[in-house]
Design an enzyme around this catalytic site. Sequence first.
Site, PDB file in Angstrom:
ATOM      1  N   ARG A   1     -10.090  70.401   3.349  1.00  7.12           N
ATOM      2  CA  ARG A   1      -9.842  69.460   4.459  1.00  7.12           C
ATOM      3  C   ARG A   1     -11.081  68.628   4.767  1.00  7.12           C
ATOM      4  O   ARG A   1     -11.001  67.438   5.070  1.00  7.12           O
ATOM      5  CB  ARG A   1      -9.416  70.249   5.713  1.00  7.12           C
ATOM      6  CG  ARG A   1      -7.988  70.691   5.621  1.00  7.12           C
ATOM      7  CD  ARG A   1      -7.683  71.985   6.357  1.00  7.12           C
ATOM      8  NE  ARG A   1      -6.641  72.665   5.606  1.00  7.12           N
ATOM      9  CZ  ARG A   1      -5.332  72.464   5.808  1.00  7.12           C
ATOM     10  NH1 ARG A   1      -4.928  71.702   6.797  1.00  7.12           N
ATOM     11  NH2 ARG A   1      -4.443  73.052   5.029  1.00  7.12           N
TER      12      ARG A   1
ATOM     13  N   ASP B   1      -0.037  72.895   3.249  1.00  5.86           N
ATOM     14  CA  ASP B   1      -0.961  74.018   3.112  1.00  5.86           C
ATOM     15  C   ASP B   1      -0.437  74.999   2.063  1.00  5.86           C
ATOM     16  O   ASP B   1       0.608  75.616   2.256  1.00  5.86           O
ATOM     17  CB  ASP B   1      -1.114  74.720   4.470  1.00  5.86           C
ATOM     18  CG  ASP B   1      -2.351  75.595   4.512  1.00  5.86           C
ATOM     19  OD1 ASP B   1      -2.927  75.864   3.450  1.00  5.86           O
ATOM     20  OD2 ASP B   1      -2.735  76.008   5.625  1.00  5.86           O
ATOM     21  N   ASP B   2      -1.145  75.115   0.963  1.00  4.56           N
ATOM     22  CA  ASP B   2      -0.800  76.054  -0.111  1.00  4.56           C
ATOM     23  C   ASP B   2       0.485  75.675  -0.865  1.00  4.56           C
ATOM     24  O   ASP B   2       1.137  76.532  -1.457  1.00  4.56           O
ATOM     25  CB  ASP B   2      -0.670  77.502   0.402  1.00  4.56           C
ATOM     26  CG  ASP B   2      -1.972  78.057   0.965  1.00  4.56           C
ATOM     27  OD1 ASP B   2      -2.990  77.338   0.953  1.00  4.56           O
ATOM     28  OD2 ASP B   2      -1.970  79.222   1.416  1.00  4.56           O
TER      29      ASP B   2
ATOM     30  N   HIS C   1      -8.483  73.471  11.222  1.00  6.39           N
ATOM     31  CA  HIS C   1      -9.295  74.325  10.341  1.00  6.39           C
ATOM     32  C   HIS C   1     -10.634  73.726   9.926  1.00  6.39           C
ATOM     33  O   HIS C   1     -11.146  73.994   8.834  1.00  6.39           O
ATOM     34  CB  HIS C   1      -8.498  74.747   9.095  1.00  6.39           C
ATOM     35  CG  HIS C   1      -8.838  76.137   8.646  1.00  6.39           C
ATOM     36  ND1 HIS C   1      -8.348  76.728   7.509  1.00  6.39           N
ATOM     37  CD2 HIS C   1      -9.674  77.057   9.198  1.00  6.39           C
ATOM     38  CE1 HIS C   1      -8.846  77.932   7.377  1.00  6.39           C
ATOM     39  NE2 HIS C   1      -9.653  78.164   8.391  1.00  6.39           N
TER      40      HIS C   1
ATOM     41  N   HIS D   1       2.068  77.991   4.193  1.00  2.30           N
ATOM     42  CA  HIS D   1       1.030  79.029   4.224  1.00  2.30           C
ATOM     43  C   HIS D   1       1.634  80.283   4.841  1.00  2.30           C
ATOM     44  O   HIS D   1       2.368  80.201   5.825  1.00  2.30           O
ATOM     45  CB  HIS D   1      -0.135  78.513   5.073  1.00  2.30           C
ATOM     46  CG  HIS D   1      -1.361  79.387   5.092  1.00  2.30           C
ATOM     47  ND1 HIS D   1      -1.405  80.588   5.770  1.00  2.30           N
ATOM     48  CD2 HIS D   1      -2.581  79.242   4.525  1.00  2.30           C
ATOM     49  CE1 HIS D   1      -2.613  81.128   5.616  1.00  2.30           C
ATOM     50  NE2 HIS D   1      -3.345  80.335   4.857  1.00  2.30           N
TER      51      HIS D   1
ATOM     52  N   LYS E   1      -2.275  71.605  11.425  1.00  2.00           N
ATOM     53  CA  LYS E   1      -3.417  72.505  11.285  1.00  2.00           C
ATOM     54  C   LYS E   1      -4.732  71.721  11.210  1.00  2.00           C
ATOM     55  O   LYS E   1      -4.812  70.698  10.546  1.00  2.00           O
ATOM     56  CB  LYS E   1      -3.212  73.322  10.007  1.00  2.00           C
ATOM     57  CG  LYS E   1      -4.399  74.192   9.623  1.00  2.00           C
ATOM     58  CD  LYS E   1      -4.017  75.066   8.439  1.00  2.00           C
ATOM     59  CE  LYS E   1      -5.207  75.792   7.862  1.00  2.00           C
ATOM     60  NZ  LYS E   1      -4.812  76.699   6.760  1.00  2.00           N
TER      61      LYS E   1
ATOM     62  N   SER F   1      -5.718  78.638  10.456  1.00  2.00           N
ATOM     63  CA  SER F   1      -4.538  79.106   9.725  1.00  2.00           C
ATOM     64  C   SER F   1      -3.634  79.951  10.619  1.00  2.00           C
ATOM     65  O   SER F   1      -4.089  80.585  11.570  1.00  2.00           O
ATOM     66  CB  SER F   1      -4.957  79.936   8.514  1.00  2.00           C
ATOM     67  OG  SER F   1      -5.757  79.162   7.658  1.00  2.00           O
TER      68      SER F   1
ATOM     69  N   CYS G   1      -8.689  76.308   1.835  1.00  2.00           N
ATOM     70  CA  CYS G   1      -8.400  75.435   2.982  1.00  2.00           C
ATOM     71  C   CYS G   1      -9.512  74.585   3.602  1.00  2.00           C
ATOM     72  O   CYS G   1      -9.473  73.364   3.534  1.00  2.00           O
ATOM     73  CB  CYS G   1      -7.868  76.305   4.102  1.00  2.00           C
ATOM     74  SG  CYS G   1      -6.119  76.250   4.226  1.00  2.00           S
TER      75      CYS G   1
ATOM     76  N   LYS H   1      -4.282  79.149  -5.798  1.00  2.00           N
ATOM     77  CA  LYS H   1      -5.245  79.033  -4.703  1.00  2.00           C
ATOM     78  C   LYS H   1      -6.421  79.996  -4.879  1.00  2.00           C
ATOM     79  O   LYS H   1      -6.220  81.158  -5.215  1.00  2.00           O
ATOM     80  CB  LYS H   1      -4.529  79.361  -3.391  1.00  2.00           C
ATOM     81  CG  LYS H   1      -5.417  79.481  -2.166  1.00  2.00           C
ATOM     82  CD  LYS H   1      -4.580  79.875  -0.947  1.00  2.00           C
ATOM     83  CE  LYS H   1      -5.446  80.038   0.286  1.00  2.00           C
ATOM     84  NZ  LYS H   1      -4.647  80.316   1.501  1.00  2.00           N
TER      85      LYS H   1
ATOM     86  N   ASP I   1      -3.472  71.062   0.156  1.00  2.00           N
ATOM     87  CA  ASP I   1      -4.902  71.385   0.270  1.00  2.00           C
ATOM     88  C   ASP I   1      -5.436  72.227  -0.882  1.00  2.00           C
ATOM     89  O   ASP I   1      -6.642  72.248  -1.129  1.00  2.00           O
ATOM     90  CB  ASP I   1      -5.202  72.088   1.607  1.00  2.00           C
ATOM     91  CG  ASP I   1      -4.603  73.479   1.705  1.00  2.00           C
ATOM     92  OD1 ASP I   1      -3.595  73.758   1.016  1.00  2.00           O
ATOM     93  OD2 ASP I   1      -5.132  74.286   2.481  1.00  2.00           O
ATOM     94  N   ASN I   2      -4.556  72.945  -1.558  1.00  2.00           N
ATOM     95  CA  ASN I   2      -4.955  73.776  -2.714  1.00  2.00           C
ATOM     96  C   ASN I   2      -3.675  74.281  -3.375  1.00  2.00           C
ATOM     97  O   ASN I   2      -2.571  74.028  -2.877  1.00  2.00           O
ATOM     98  CB  ASN I   2      -5.869  74.942  -2.293  1.00  2.00           C
ATOM     99  CG  ASN I   2      -5.360  75.731  -1.111  1.00  2.00           C
ATOM    100  OD1 ASN I   2      -5.953  75.705  -0.021  1.00  2.00           O
ATOM    101  ND2 ASN I   2      -4.240  76.423  -1.266  1.00  2.00           N
TER     102      ASN I   2
HETATM  103 MG    MG Z   1      -4.462  76.170   2.040  1.00  2.00          MG
END
Ligand code: MG
Length: 457
Positions: free
Chosen positions: A76, A32-33, A133, A230, A131, A156, A72, A303, A282-283
């Site tokens: 996903r 994540d991130d 989300h 994240h 996660k 998150s 996010c 992001k 994810d980004n």
């Molecule tokens: Mg993310």
Amino acid sequence: MMFRLALLAALFAILAPRSEAAPTNFVLIFCDDLGYGDLGCYGSPTIRTPQIDRMAAEGMRFTDFYSAAEVCSPSRAALLTGRYPIRSGMVPGPMGKRVLFSQSKGGLPASELTLASALKAKGYATAHVGKWHLGTREGHRPSDHGFDHSFGLPYSNDMDGRPDLPKGSASSPTPPADGWNVPLIRDGEIVEQPADQTTLTKRYTEEAVAFIQAKEKGPFFLYLAHTFPHVPMFASPAFKGKSRAGIFGDAVEEIDWSTGRILEALRQSGLAENTLVMFTSDNGPWLTQGAQGGSAGPFHEGKGSTWEGGMRVPGIAWMPGRLSPRVCQDPVGALDVFPTFLAMAGVSTPGRITIDGTDLSPVLFEGKSLPDRPFFYYRGSELYACRIGEWKAHFQTRSAYGPDKGETHEPPLLFHLGQDLRESRNLAAQQPEVLAKIAAAVQSHQSGVVPGLPQFD
Ligand code: MG
């Protein structure tokens, strides 16, 4: 005599080992991130990731791997369906919310076919760890989307803030939830609230390894979606304070340890040659978080943005013995995961579903390149940019966050990504035929998109 020979032949056919290979297992590790520049094998000079670096050296490291969205939830949704988020409605509505929040009623519609549902129908055991989300209500949960087991956070780790919970300060150490009341959920039941975030990566890893060991006979699909890196950032005591890059680096180094544990579990179970492991994010990095925001490496922005830094992310595939180690420069991405896994599992998708990705098997296993195809950079429900080959055109640009309303470009900005990583030299005036080709691809794509009902408001 003939009869006895025939009998012997029949017996041999029964007793001989079956020649067809066992079905491939799949492990999908999703950070994540995590930015393009946050791993050793992608050039980070400060964060040590020997396990992921080894994974890349033994497998395929993609230089041009894209997440399917700039934030996010839509990212996903696209990963698990192979479809641009606009098709499933995993986009903002009139209120403009860019992701799902803890109180959101929407989520990934039950009508969407996910990787887990498709593989489960083929006899795969399926697990989600980490996660989610993609929605917390009926119809949107992991169990509604094909996962036999689920363990992790519903959204998150910076959602569900509660001012009454203890928070860290300059004078007091950060408590294990730091004011966030996010629940840890196992198979639909809350098992801890607030979740102790310091040990999440460790517990996710133990859960993932236990699933692999329990499903040794396969086939299985494990979706490990890390909570980190994240913000708010946490690492377990074994990693906290150990990296040169502060708590952000500690969190990434713990994910590196985790990845090593999982590959080791596959090797020990004799499953490495029969399991495709994909690692990505994810980004891009959350740059507005400063020192806890990671790095987009050579790229502009992060992001939330459709500049390269927002959506170009690390992407690594690993399957020793099957996949010849190399660095691949073809543009590929998260949208390709769904069709690749399904093709390898021998699952055909219903013809009524539009899949935006492509089966990467020829790239992964035959050393081939795919023909040039357009990639569309969406911000929410709006198409902002398109890449074909080395060329990327921006129809709109906008800051990742903040009040900026953005800018429409007519003619579009045009950059050569091979020669201009930071997208700083606009070549639109010199390349009208390239712009025309990209515009035609955009028009063709948009004429075929039926937007889903927006889920985020
Ligand atoms: Mg993310």
